[in-house]
Write a protein that holds these residues in place. Structure first.
Motif, PDB file in Angstrom:
ATOM      1  N   LYS A   1       0.815  -1.216   0.000  1.00  0.00           N
ATOM      2  CA  LYS A   1       0.000   0.000   0.000  1.00  0.00           C
ATOM      3  C   LYS A   1       0.851   1.269   0.000  1.00  0.00           C
ATOM      4  CE  LYS A   1      -4.070  -1.888   2.199  1.00  0.00           C
ATOM      5  NZ  LYS A   1      -5.272  -1.246   1.718  1.00  0.00           N
ATOM      6  N   PHE A   2       2.036   1.200   0.610  1.00  0.00           N
ATOM      7  CA  PHE A   2       2.886   2.387   0.751  1.00  0.00           C
ATOM      8  C   PHE A   2       4.331   2.045   0.383  1.00  0.00           C
ATOM      9  CE2 PHE A   2      -0.724   3.033   3.570  1.00  0.00           C
ATOM     10  CZ  PHE A   2      -1.156   4.280   3.140  1.00  0.00           C
ATOM     11  N   LYS A   3       4.543   1.690  -0.864  1.00  0.00           N
ATOM     12  CA  LYS A   3       5.857   1.275  -1.361  1.00  0.00           C
ATOM     13  C   LYS A   3       6.936   2.321  -1.081  1.00  0.00           C
ATOM     14  CE  LYS A   3       8.671  -1.347  -3.738  1.00  0.00           C
ATOM     15  NZ  LYS A   3       9.322  -2.412  -2.996  1.00  0.00           N
ATOM     16  N   LYS A   4       6.599   3.599  -1.275  1.00  0.00           N
ATOM     17  CA  LYS A   4       7.586   4.668  -1.098  1.00  0.00           C
ATOM     18  C   LYS A   4       7.986   4.871   0.362  1.00  0.00           C
ATOM     19  CE  LYS A   4       6.327   7.103  -5.273  1.00  0.00           C
ATOM     20  NZ  LYS A   4       5.781   8.318  -5.868  1.00  0.00           N
TER      21      LYS A   4
ATOM     22  N   TYR B   1      -6.846  14.024   3.109  1.00  0.00           N
ATOM     23  CA  TYR B   1      -6.956  14.121   4.569  1.00  0.00           C
ATOM     24  C   TYR B   1      -6.419  15.447   5.106  1.00  0.00           C
ATOM     25  CZ  TYR B   1      -7.085   9.082   3.765  1.00  0.00           C
ATOM     26  OH  TYR B   1      -7.375   7.831   3.287  1.00  0.00           O
ATOM     27  N   TYR B   2      -5.351  15.929   4.463  1.00  0.00           N
ATOM     28  CA  TYR B   2      -4.649  17.131   4.926  1.00  0.00           C
ATOM     29  C   TYR B   2      -4.580  18.103   3.746  1.00  0.00           C
ATOM     30  CZ  TYR B   2      -3.253  13.156   7.777  1.00  0.00           C
ATOM     31  OH  TYR B   2      -3.269  12.009   8.531  1.00  0.00           O
ATOM     32  N   HIS B   3      -5.595  18.936   3.626  1.00  0.00           N
ATOM     33  CA  HIS B   3      -5.796  19.774   2.441  1.00  0.00           C
ATOM     34  C   HIS B   3      -4.673  20.766   2.171  1.00  0.00           C
ATOM     35  CE1 HIS B   3      -9.701  17.944   2.335  1.00  0.00           C
ATOM     36  NE2 HIS B   3     -10.003  18.420   3.526  1.00  0.00           N
ATOM     37  N   LYS B   4      -3.931  21.138   3.204  1.00  0.00           N
ATOM     38  CA  LYS B   4      -2.839  22.109   3.025  1.00  0.00           C
ATOM     39  C   LYS B   4      -1.489  21.432   2.820  1.00  0.00           C
ATOM     40  CE  LYS B   4      -5.243  25.608   5.696  1.00  0.00           C
ATOM     41  NZ  LYS B   4      -5.263  26.391   6.936  1.00  0.00           N
ATOM     42  N   GLY B   5      -1.506  20.109   2.665  1.00  0.00           N
ATOM     43  CA  GLY B   5      -0.266  19.391   2.387  1.00  0.00           C
ATOM     44  C   GLY B   5       0.568  19.087   3.616  1.00  0.00           C
ATOM     45  N   LYS B   6       1.866  18.876   3.377  1.00  0.00           N
ATOM     46  CA  LYS B   6       2.761  18.417   4.436  1.00  0.00           C
ATOM     47  C   LYS B   6       2.999  19.427   5.552  1.00  0.00           C
ATOM     48  CE  LYS B   6       6.015  18.579   0.860  1.00  0.00           C
ATOM     49  NZ  LYS B   6       7.122  17.939   0.177  1.00  0.00           N
ATOM     50  N   THR B   7       2.596  20.671   5.350  1.00  0.00           N
ATOM     51  CA  THR B   7       2.703  21.668   6.423  1.00  0.00           C
ATOM     52  C   THR B   7       1.343  21.975   7.059  1.00  0.00           C
ATOM     53  OG1 THR B   7       2.499  23.486   4.842  1.00  0.00           O
ATOM     54  CG2 THR B   7       4.753  22.735   5.387  1.00  0.00           C
ATOM     55  N   ASP B   8       0.329  21.202   6.703  1.00  0.00           N
ATOM     56  CA  ASP B   8      -1.009  21.393   7.261  1.00  0.00           C
ATOM     57  C   ASP B   8      -0.948  21.200   8.782  1.00  0.00           C
ATOM     58  OD1 ASP B   8      -3.736  21.071   8.080  1.00  0.00           O
ATOM     59  OD2 ASP B   8      -4.267  20.362   6.079  1.00  0.00           O
ATOM     60  N   PRO B   9      -1.446  22.144   9.556  1.00  0.00           N
ATOM     61  CA  PRO B   9      -1.454  21.974  11.014  1.00  0.00           C
ATOM     62  C   PRO B   9      -2.275  20.759  11.466  1.00  0.00           C
ATOM     63  CG  PRO B   9      -2.137  24.210  10.407  1.00  0.00           C
ATOM     64  CD  PRO B   9      -1.993  23.427   9.138  1.00  0.00           C
ATOM     65  N   ASP B  10      -3.147  20.251  10.607  1.00  0.00           N
ATOM     66  CA  ASP B  10      -3.959  19.080  10.948  1.00  0.00           C
ATOM     67  C   ASP B  10      -3.264  17.764  10.586  1.00  0.00           C
ATOM     68  OD1 ASP B  10      -6.317  18.257  12.239  1.00  0.00           O
ATOM     69  OD2 ASP B  10      -7.266  17.787  10.317  1.00  0.00           O
ATOM     70  N   TYR B  11      -2.042  17.839  10.049  1.00  0.00           N
ATOM     71  CA  TYR B  11      -1.249  16.650   9.685  1.00  0.00           C
ATOM     72  C   TYR B  11      -0.320  16.321  10.847  1.00  0.00           C
ATOM     73  CZ  TYR B  11       2.617  14.132   7.308  1.00  0.00           C
ATOM     74  OH  TYR B  11       3.607  13.240   6.944  1.00  0.00           O
TER      75      TYR B  11
ATOM     76  N   GLN C   1       2.886  11.707   1.627  1.00  0.00           N
ATOM     77  CA  GLN C   1       2.488  11.061   0.372  1.00  0.00           C
ATOM     78  C   GLN C   1       1.498  11.966  -0.350  1.00  0.00           C
ATOM     79  OE1 GLN C   1       3.800   7.649  -0.438  1.00  0.00           O
ATOM     80  NE2 GLN C   1       5.109   8.750   0.995  1.00  0.00           N
ATOM     81  N   PRO C   2       1.658  12.184  -1.657  1.00  0.00           N
ATOM     82  CA  PRO C   2       0.770  13.092  -2.396  1.00  0.00           C
ATOM     83  C   PRO C   2      -0.714  12.747  -2.273  1.00  0.00           C
ATOM     84  CG  PRO C   2       2.666  12.513  -3.732  1.00  0.00           C
ATOM     85  CD  PRO C   2       2.733  11.670  -2.485  1.00  0.00           C
ATOM     86  N   GLY C   3      -1.059  11.486  -2.136  1.00  0.00           N
ATOM     87  CA  GLY C   3      -2.450  11.075  -2.008  1.00  0.00           C
ATOM     88  C   GLY C   3      -3.110  11.521  -0.713  1.00  0.00           C
ATOM     89  N   TRP C   4      -2.337  12.059   0.216  1.00  0.00           N
ATOM     90  CA  TRP C   4      -2.874  12.443   1.508  1.00  0.00           C
ATOM     91  C   TRP C   4      -3.532  13.815   1.512  1.00  0.00           C
ATOM     92  CZ3 TRP C   4       1.734  10.572   4.983  1.00  0.00           C
ATOM     93  CH2 TRP C   4       1.735   9.182   5.010  1.00  0.00           C
ATOM     94  N   PHE C   5      -3.522  14.518   0.386  1.00  0.00           N
ATOM     95  CA  PHE C   5      -4.223  15.803   0.320  1.00  0.00           C
ATOM     96  C   PHE C   5      -5.704  15.633   0.678  1.00  0.00           C
ATOM     97  CE2 PHE C   5      -0.589  17.274  -2.187  1.00  0.00           C
ATOM     98  CZ  PHE C   5      -0.394  18.523  -1.607  1.00  0.00           C
TER      99      PHE C   5
END
Length: 151
Positions: free
Chosen positions: A38-41, A115-125, A109-113
């Motif tokens: 599911k998460f090869k990378k 869940y976390y709409h602002k990306g890897k710096t989203d305060p909700d991540y 992971q790019p597919g996580w947008f």
């Protein structure tokens, strides 16, 4: 330990148990970032073994109830299974929030947008780090124990 790792990597989900303020356990499913299909990378980045201790990483929403529970009580357990083969392991230990932004970005992971709409710096991540103190496994019709089984 080889069988324990195999079960973790094959499990579709990771089931996390945390403790609420009244001492009651709660269980919910998490994305199993340790599953390489599911998460090869993320292979080699989310599951570490040192002797009989496992360290694993997961993600969740900062705004979730589970993060509040983790902040109040670091005790947790993770369950992984292959139900069709009657194999499972329960790892008990502690869980904590990771504040290292570099690690959070490395696991992103790019597919996580979704869940976390602002990306890897989203305060909700939020990234969670789990460290085992005891592991109990069930496979080959026998229980197996690792770590401090008396706790």
């Amino acid at each position: 330990m080889k069988d324990v790792i195999s079960i973790i990597k094959k499990s579709e989900a990771a089931y996390l148990a945390t403790v609420d303020k009244e001492g009651r356990p709660e269980i919910r499913a998490l994305l199993n970032l340790c599953n390489p299909k599911k998460f090869k990378k993320l292979e080699g980045k989310t599951l570490f073994v040192e002797g009989e201790t496992l360290t694993m990483y997961f993600t969740t929403n900062t705004s979730s109830k589970k993060v509040q529970r983790i902040r109040n009580n670091h005790n947790a357990a993770l369950y992984f299974c292959e139900p069709e083969k009657f194999k499972g392991i329960c790892a008990s230990g502690t869980i904590e929030e990771v504040t290292d932004q570099a690690l959070k970005e490395d696991l992103w992971q790019p597919g996580w947008f979704i869940y976390y709409h602002k990306g890897k710096t989203d305060p909700d991540y939020t990234v969670l780090k789990f460290t085992s103190t005891k592991i109990e496994g069930w496979y080959n019709a026998n229980p197996h124990y690792f770590g401090n089984v008396n706790s």
